[in-house]
Write a protein that holds these residues in place. Structure first.
Motif, PDB file in Angstrom:
ATOM      1  N   ALA A  74       0.810  -1.225   0.000  1.00  0.00           N
ATOM      2  CA  ALA A  74       0.000   0.000   0.000  1.00  0.00           C
ATOM      3  C   ALA A  74       0.843   1.274   0.000  1.00  0.00           C
ATOM      4  O   ALA A  74       0.339   2.343  -0.328  1.00  0.00           O
ATOM      5  CB  ALA A  74      -0.953   0.010   1.197  1.00  0.00           C
ATOM      6  N   PHE A  75       2.106   1.154   0.377  1.00  0.00           N
ATOM      7  CA  PHE A  75       3.029   2.282   0.413  1.00  0.00           C
ATOM      8  C   PHE A  75       2.400   3.399   1.247  1.00  0.00           C
ATOM      9  O   PHE A  75       1.954   3.146   2.358  1.00  0.00           O
ATOM     10  CB  PHE A  75       3.403   2.706  -1.005  1.00  0.00           C
ATOM     11  CG  PHE A  75       4.583   3.636  -1.089  1.00  0.00           C
ATOM     12  CD1 PHE A  75       5.803   3.303  -0.512  1.00  0.00           C
ATOM     13  CD2 PHE A  75       4.488   4.849  -1.746  1.00  0.00           C
ATOM     14  CE1 PHE A  75       6.892   4.153  -0.581  1.00  0.00           C
ATOM     15  CE2 PHE A  75       5.575   5.713  -1.834  1.00  0.00           C
ATOM     16  CZ  PHE A  75       6.776   5.357  -1.250  1.00  0.00           C
ATOM     17  N   THR A  76       2.334   4.598   0.750  1.00  0.00           N
ATOM     18  CA  THR A  76       1.813   5.722   1.539  1.00  0.00           C
ATOM     19  C   THR A  76       0.326   5.967   1.297  1.00  0.00           C
ATOM     20  O   THR A  76      -0.225   6.937   1.796  1.00  0.00           O
ATOM     21  CB  THR A  76       2.593   7.016   1.231  1.00  0.00           C
ATOM     22  OG1 THR A  76       2.457   7.299  -0.162  1.00  0.00           O
ATOM     23  CG2 THR A  76       4.066   6.876   1.607  1.00  0.00           C
ATOM     24  N   GLY A  77      -0.305   5.103   0.509  1.00  0.00           N
ATOM     25  CA  GLY A  77      -1.734   5.240   0.247  1.00  0.00           C
ATOM     26  C   GLY A  77      -2.049   5.836  -1.107  1.00  0.00           C
ATOM     27  O   GLY A  77      -3.217   6.085  -1.421  1.00  0.00           O
ATOM     28  N   ASP A  78      -1.044   6.056  -1.945  1.00  0.00           N
ATOM     29  CA  ASP A  78      -1.281   6.684  -3.242  1.00  0.00           C
ATOM     30  C   ASP A  78      -2.214   5.864  -4.129  1.00  0.00           C
ATOM     31  O   ASP A  78      -3.128   6.403  -4.757  1.00  0.00           O
ATOM     32  CB  ASP A  78       0.042   6.966  -3.962  1.00  0.00           C
ATOM     33  CG  ASP A  78       0.942   5.741  -4.094  1.00  0.00           C
ATOM     34  OD1 ASP A  78       0.808   4.792  -3.299  1.00  0.00           O
ATOM     35  OD2 ASP A  78       1.807   5.744  -4.992  1.00  0.00           O
ATOM     36  N   THR A  79      -2.026   4.547  -4.149  1.00  0.00           N
ATOM     37  CA  THR A  79      -2.895   3.693  -4.967  1.00  0.00           C
ATOM     38  C   THR A  79      -4.304   3.642  -4.380  1.00  0.00           C
ATOM     39  O   THR A  79      -5.285   3.594  -5.116  1.00  0.00           O
ATOM     40  CB  THR A  79      -2.306   2.281  -5.088  1.00  0.00           C
ATOM     41  OG1 THR A  79      -1.005   2.382  -5.670  1.00  0.00           O
ATOM     42  CG2 THR A  79      -3.176   1.382  -5.945  1.00  0.00           C
ATOM     43  N   ILE A  80      -4.397   3.665  -3.075  1.00  0.00           N
ATOM     44  CA  ILE A  80      -5.714   3.686  -2.425  1.00  0.00           C
ATOM     45  C   ILE A  80      -6.478   4.938  -2.849  1.00  0.00           C
ATOM     46  O   ILE A  80      -7.663   4.870  -3.186  1.00  0.00           O
ATOM     47  CB  ILE A  80      -5.568   3.615  -0.887  1.00  0.00           C
ATOM     48  CG1 ILE A  80      -5.034   2.240  -0.481  1.00  0.00           C
ATOM     49  CG2 ILE A  80      -6.889   3.933  -0.185  1.00  0.00           C
ATOM     50  CD1 ILE A  80      -4.599   2.135   0.963  1.00  0.00           C
ATOM     51  N   MET A  81      -5.788   6.073  -2.876  1.00  0.00           N
ATOM     52  CA  MET A  81      -6.437   7.316  -3.288  1.00  0.00           C
ATOM     53  C   MET A  81      -6.851   7.245  -4.760  1.00  0.00           C
ATOM     54  O   MET A  81      -7.938   7.711  -5.132  1.00  0.00           O
ATOM     55  CB  MET A  81      -5.522   8.517  -3.055  1.00  0.00           C
ATOM     56  CG  MET A  81      -5.183   8.750  -1.595  1.00  0.00           C
ATOM     57  SD  MET A  81      -6.656   8.798  -0.543  1.00  0.00           S
ATOM     58  CE  MET A  81      -5.948   8.391   1.020  1.00  0.00           C
ATOM     59  N   ASP A  82      -6.002   6.643  -5.598  1.00  0.00           N
ATOM     60  CA  ASP A  82      -6.366   6.451  -7.010  1.00  0.00           C
ATOM     61  C   ASP A  82      -7.609   5.567  -7.142  1.00  0.00           C
ATOM     62  O   ASP A  82      -8.498   5.843  -7.940  1.00  0.00           O
ATOM     63  CB  ASP A  82      -5.219   5.814  -7.797  1.00  0.00           C
ATOM     64  CG  ASP A  82      -4.059   6.748  -8.030  1.00  0.00           C
ATOM     65  OD1 ASP A  82      -4.210   7.973  -7.815  1.00  0.00           O
ATOM     66  OD2 ASP A  82      -2.981   6.252  -8.428  1.00  0.00           O
ATOM     67  N   PHE A  83      -7.641   4.496  -6.340  1.00  0.00           N
ATOM     68  CA  PHE A  83      -8.784   3.579  -6.359  1.00  0.00           C
ATOM     69  C   PHE A  83     -10.067   4.310  -5.961  1.00  0.00           C
ATOM     70  O   PHE A  83     -11.099   4.211  -6.629  1.00  0.00           O
ATOM     71  CB  PHE A  83      -8.532   2.386  -5.435  1.00  0.00           C
ATOM     72  CG  PHE A  83      -9.736   1.523  -5.213  1.00  0.00           C
ATOM     73  CD1 PHE A  83     -10.165   0.660  -6.210  1.00  0.00           C
ATOM     74  CD2 PHE A  83     -10.452   1.596  -4.030  1.00  0.00           C
ATOM     75  CE1 PHE A  83     -11.288  -0.148  -6.023  1.00  0.00           C
ATOM     76  CE2 PHE A  83     -11.573   0.797  -3.836  1.00  0.00           C
ATOM     77  CZ  PHE A  83     -11.990  -0.067  -4.832  1.00  0.00           C
TER      78      PHE A  83
END
Length: 188
Positions: A74-83
């Motif tokens: 998940a790293f810092t949440g960048d992909t979560i925000m994209d999702f």
């Protein structure tokens, strides 16, 4: 790879090709295969194979408002925000796994700051077996963390989409997800 390897694995290689439903995925498979076996025959480099919307290209898959999204790495949440942006903030639940303790702290802060709902954060990596590991990141050596198996943590939970970006450890993580993948057939 030698000729014998390809003779022994020909059926598996071809069968894998037909697992992909869309033309673009098949093209990436062939080009990646060619990149692995010969730098003379390939047409596209790895960078050329990347697509816009790297994980959430809606030309390749449908994203619904009933997603149970698993973010391995998940790293810092960048992909979560994209999702969240891609699904217009309509999803059921996000499970986020981050191995590195320092990055996990940043992930936690970013999630709090962005007021993301329906998310479960895990300070674990995902691997083939549950175990303690020692790793290094950005010059910091001998850092300790734990790997878990997705089937052990999530097999009794709904999973509709799994994203993995875990620095080459994806195969082990997939092996730890066999039950989920067979029983729930999530997008990968």
């Amino acid at each position: 790879y030698d000729k014998q390897y390809f003779e022994n694995n020909k059926e598996r290689i071809v069968k894998s090709f037909y697992l992909f439903e869309d033309y673009q995925s098949k093209e990436v498979y062939v080009e990646h295969f060619l990149n692995k076996v010969s730098n003379k025959n390939n047409i596209k480099s790895f960078c050329d194979l990347q697509t816009d919307g790297e994980y959430f290209n809606t030309d390749l898959l449908d994203i619904t408002d009933t997603e149970y999204f698993v973010d391995c790495g998940a790293f810092t949440g960048d992909t979560i925000m994209d999702f969240i942006k891609k699904c217009k903030n309509k999803y059921k639940l996000i499970y986020a796994f981050e191995l590195d303790n320092t990055i996990y702290e940043e992930l936690t802060e970013n999630i709090k700051e962005c007021k993301v709902n329906n998310i479960k954060l895990y300070n674990f990596g995902v691997g083939e077996e549950e175990k303690e590991i020692i790793y290094s990141y950005k010059g910091n050596k001998n850092m300790k963390s734990k790997l878990i198996r997705l089937d052990d943590i999530l097999s009794e939970h709904k999973v509709t989409f799994i994203k993995m970006d875990i620095e080459g450890a994806e195969l082990g993580a997939l092996k730890s997800s066999v039950k989920i993948i067979k029983e729930q057939a999530p997008k990968l």
